[in-house]
Scaffold this motif. Structure first.
Motif, PDB file in Angstrom:
ATOM      1  N   GLN A   1      -8.883  14.207  -0.262  1.00 50.83           N
ATOM      2  CA  GLN A   1      -9.067  15.652  -0.096  1.00 50.83           C
ATOM      3  C   GLN A   1      -8.585  16.064   1.284  1.00 50.83           C
ATOM      4  O   GLN A   1      -9.064  15.566   2.298  1.00 50.83           O
ATOM      5  CB  GLN A   1     -10.543  16.012  -0.273  1.00 50.83           C
ATOM      6  CG  GLN A   1     -10.820  17.502  -0.173  1.00 50.83           C
ATOM      7  CD  GLN A   1     -12.296  17.817  -0.345  1.00 50.83           C
ATOM      8  OE1 GLN A   1     -13.027  17.091  -1.021  1.00 50.83           O
ATOM      9  NE2 GLN A   1     -12.746  18.894   0.272  1.00 50.83           N
ATOM     10  N   ARG A   2      -7.642  16.995   1.355  1.00 49.89           N
ATOM     11  CA  ARG A   2      -7.040  17.354   2.637  1.00 49.89           C
ATOM     12  C   ARG A   2      -7.537  18.677   3.200  1.00 49.89           C
ATOM     13  O   ARG A   2      -7.292  18.989   4.370  1.00 49.89           O
ATOM     14  CB  ARG A   2      -5.511  17.397   2.494  1.00 49.89           C
ATOM     15  CG  ARG A   2      -4.901  16.045   2.154  1.00 49.89           C
ATOM     16  CD  ARG A   2      -3.384  16.065   2.154  1.00 49.89           C
ATOM     17  NE  ARG A   2      -2.847  16.956   1.134  1.00 49.89           N
ATOM     18  CZ  ARG A   2      -2.224  18.101   1.379  1.00 49.89           C
ATOM     19  NH1 ARG A   2      -2.067  18.529   2.616  1.00 49.89           N
ATOM     20  NH2 ARG A   2      -1.780  18.834   0.381  1.00 49.89           N
ATOM     21  N   HIS A   3      -8.212  19.465   2.389  1.00 54.33           N
ATOM     22  CA  HIS A   3      -8.747  20.741   2.858  1.00 54.33           C
ATOM     23  C   HIS A   3     -10.118  20.949   2.235  1.00 54.33           C
ATOM     24  O   HIS A   3     -10.400  20.477   1.128  1.00 54.33           O
ATOM     25  CB  HIS A   3      -7.818  21.898   2.480  1.00 54.33           C
ATOM     26  CG  HIS A   3      -6.419  21.750   2.996  1.00 54.33           C
ATOM     27  ND1 HIS A   3      -6.083  21.950   4.314  1.00 54.33           N
ATOM     28  CD2 HIS A   3      -5.275  21.385   2.365  1.00 54.33           C
ATOM     29  CE1 HIS A   3      -4.779  21.732   4.485  1.00 54.33           C
ATOM     30  NE2 HIS A   3      -4.276  21.389   3.318  1.00 54.33           N
ATOM     31  N   TRP A   4     -10.960  21.683   2.932  1.00 51.53           N
ATOM     32  CA  TRP A   4     -12.293  21.978   2.428  1.00 51.53           C
ATOM     33  C   TRP A   4     -12.246  23.109   1.405  1.00 51.53           C
ATOM     34  O   TRP A   4     -11.497  24.079   1.585  1.00 51.53           O
ATOM     35  CB  TRP A   4     -13.215  22.397   3.566  1.00 51.53           C
ATOM     36  CG  TRP A   4     -13.739  21.253   4.366  1.00 51.53           C
ATOM     37  CD1 TRP A   4     -13.237  20.759   5.530  1.00 51.53           C
ATOM     38  CD2 TRP A   4     -14.878  20.447   4.039  1.00 51.53           C
ATOM     39  NE1 TRP A   4     -13.997  19.689   5.956  1.00 51.53           N
ATOM     40  CE2 TRP A   4     -15.008  19.481   5.064  1.00 51.53           C
ATOM     41  CE3 TRP A   4     -15.797  20.449   2.994  1.00 51.53           C
ATOM     42  CZ2 TRP A   4     -16.025  18.522   5.069  1.00 51.53           C
ATOM     43  CZ3 TRP A   4     -16.807  19.505   2.989  1.00 51.53           C
ATOM     44  CH2 TRP A   4     -16.913  18.548   4.013  1.00 51.53           C
ATOM     45  N   PRO A   5     -13.055  23.017   0.375  1.00 47.77           N
ATOM     46  CA  PRO A   5     -13.224  24.174  -0.513  1.00 47.77           C
ATOM     47  C   PRO A   5     -14.133  25.188   0.165  1.00 47.77           C
ATOM     48  O   PRO A   5     -14.687  24.932   1.240  1.00 47.77           O
ATOM     49  CB  PRO A   5     -13.904  23.562  -1.744  1.00 47.77           C
ATOM     50  CG  PRO A   5     -14.710  22.435  -1.185  1.00 47.77           C
ATOM     51  CD  PRO A   5     -13.889  21.867  -0.046  1.00 47.77           C
ATOM     52  N   ASP A   6     -14.307  26.321  -0.453  1.00 48.78           N
ATOM     53  CA  ASP A   6     -15.272  27.298   0.034  1.00 48.78           C
ATOM     54  C   ASP A   6     -16.662  26.727  -0.246  1.00 48.78           C
ATOM     55  O   ASP A   6     -17.056  26.543  -1.389  1.00 48.78           O
ATOM     56  CB  ASP A   6     -15.087  28.626  -0.703  1.00 48.78           C
ATOM     57  CG  ASP A   6     -15.924  29.750  -0.101  1.00 48.78           C
ATOM     58  OD1 ASP A   6     -17.015  29.449   0.434  1.00 48.78           O
ATOM     59  OD2 ASP A   6     -15.499  30.908  -0.166  1.00 48.78           O
TER      60      ASP A   6
END
Length: 533
Positions: free
Chosen positions: A524-529
């Motif tokens: 996972q390279r970015h956080w979700p909301d």
């Protein structure tokens, strides 16, 4: 595979090193993995520290392989331990019911699972693991590391290894000085990155304290008192200037407020372990010492299976900060070990009990848990490493919530992973008390894994491009694993596509190709909301 000439050499078998080796082997590359102790796994095993993780770890915010490690640990308990039916059915089983983590467990269980994860690659001949080996020399020219020499600790024999890519996964960035890599030690000056919590002048010897952990069980009516440690008189009377009383005492600062807070210590409490909630974002969990880092809860199992819990002692009382570990390793380790043994002796003989008496002679140190003769962990828990001078340096301005706001933080076009943890600095060799700063969920920029000059060296742990301050949130178990996995994948990708790390980081097209590799691997390279969690 020629064991002395793999495609990729990973020096250091902690979590970052294991993750790097796995990623490279999955890509079909030959790997040699070296490790100074006889256990791979670093923080989880030889240092004996249950994982420190963010509160969303069960839903998102880790790599797929790290989730596999966590599930493997749970499955080990389900398959081999006499769990109560209520515990056996728990999807989110916390084997030790410790409060520090949603997955407190014994070091040997993590070791067994990590060995299992590596097993198919060893069987295929892609991976050679050299335990009991430490780096002693490195050769480099034209900004390339040509060879690394490791020494066998049992017999002193030396082996020189060459590889196209070298991953430094050691606990203290040992390859950096050996190979002449530009790096930082200790605290940077405030003027370098304008960090509010940095000192006015650089303090290279100001490093977070280390801790020599150990495991305890308690057996009422028995006497397991150890011999009085050599340095006990010193540690019994030692009172730091910033501490509310003697270090060997149940009063200690709250890391977040620095107010004096009493700790309680009651072995084998009656609270049902299934009623324990582990969420450090709501409660640090460190006020009740026995349950804080408990790694086996006796009543989680069928009656009669265990006569005691097992708790892991990594407390404010045995943090050691009198000498910097980097630079004075031998003496610092000796004194840290004496501190931990002195804490054990104090608990057995002088610690105040709730019934008005003193001492818990029934406390038994557990060499069988740590795999050592004396019961102390094989290696100290090290919170701070040498850090590369990187293409990108993560600073307070990227992650501190007071500076970026609750929904701020730097988002990187070259993110190779995510993490989340408070900026948590323990008392340091420069005389600093706890520095505990709220932070936002953060990303791991590839630029922090790329040295400014060296072309074939990649860091895989606490040696990435952070500062003394931001290392405090990038140093924990799942982030180290993510960094190592990204480093191993990058080395393999560079070999496959005939590119170098600097090109992958700087060029959008090259990075997009590498990002697809990470995406396919479940990184996972970015956080979700995260609203609603």
């Amino acid at each position: 595979m020629n064991a002395q000439q793999p495609d990729i050499l990973v020096v250091g078998g902690g979590l970052g090193g294991v993750a790097a080796a796995l990623a490279a082997c999955r890509a079909g590359r030959s790997v040699v993995l070296t490790e100074e102790t006889d256990w791979i796994g670093g923080q989880l095993t030889s240092q004996a520290v249950p994982p420190d993780e963010h509160p969303w770890v069960e839903q998102f915010g880790t790599t797929a392989s790290y989730r596999g490690l966590r599930e493997g640990i749970r499955q080990y308990y389900r398959q081999w331990y006499p769990l109560r039916s209520e515990a056996l059915s728990l999807t989110e089983l916390n084997p030790g019911a410790g409060r520090v983590s949603k997955l407190c467990h014994e070091p040997r269980v993590a070791l067994a699972v990590l060995e299992s994860m590596l097993a198919p690659h060893r069987a295929a001949g892609r991976l050679t693991v050299l335990t009991g080996h430490r780096p002693v020399a490195a050769e480099s020219d034209n900004d390339v590391i040509r060879a690394v020499t490791v020494e066998s600790l049992p017999d002193g024999n030396r082996l020189t290894l060459t590889a196209r890519y070298v991953v430094d996964a050691t606990e203290t960035g040992e390859l950096l000085p050996l190979a002449g890599v530009e790096h930082a030690n200790g605290a940077e000056a405030r003027g370098e990155f304008d960090e509010p919590h940095a000192p006015d002048e650089a303090q290279p010897l100001n490093q977070q304290g280390i801790t020599v952990c150990f495991a305890l069980s308690h057996h009422a009516g028995q006497d397991h008192t150890v011999d009085r440690p050599e340095d006990y008189a010193f540690w019994r009377s030692y009172r730091p200037d910033f501490w509310p009383g003697p270090l060997l005492g149940f009063e200690a600062p709250d890391p977040r407020t620095l107010e004096s807070v009493p700790r309680t210590f009651v072995p084998n409490p009656s609270l049902d372990p299934l009623d324990v909630t582990a969420d450090q974002s709501a409660d640090a969990g460190d006020k009740e010492l026995w349950g804080f880092r408990r790694i086996l809860a006796r009543t989680m199992h069928r009656p009669g299976s265990f006569d005691s819990d097992i708790t892991l002692v990594n407390w404010p009382l045995n943090d050691y900060w009198l000498k910097p570990y980097i630079g004075e390793e031998t003496q610092a380790l000796r004194e840290a070990r004496q501190l931990s043994l002195s804490l054990l002796y104090w608990l057995q003989t002088e610690a105040p009990r709730q019934d008005g008496g003193t001492g818990f002679p029934g406390l038994r140190i557990r060499p069988d848990v740590t795999g050592t003769a004396d019961g102390l962990a094989k290696a100290p828990y090290i919170r701070e490493s040498r850090r590369i001078k990187a293409v990108t340096t993560v600073t307070e301005h990227d992650v501190a919530i007071d500076l970026v706001g609750p929904r701020g933080g730097t988002r990187y076009r070259d993110s190779v992973g995510v993490g989340g943890y408070r900026i948590d600095l323990h008392p340091s060799t420069g005389g600093d008390n706890y520095i505990d700063i709220g932070s936002v969920p953060f990303e791991i920029p590839l630029g922090a894994l790329v040295p400014r000059r060296l072309r074939n060296l990649l860091p895989a742990g606490k040696n990435i491009g952070t500062t003394h301050i931001t290392n405090g949130c990038y140093r924990l178990h799942p982030v180290e694993w993510n960094i190592g996995e990204a480093a191993g994948a990058l080395a393999a990708h560079c070999l496959a596509d005939d590119v170098e790390p600097h090109q992958v980081q700087a060029d959008d097209q090259h990075f997009d190709e590498f990002a697809r590799v990470l995406d396919r691997a479940g990184i996972q390279r970015h956080w979700p909301d995260v609203r609603g969690y």
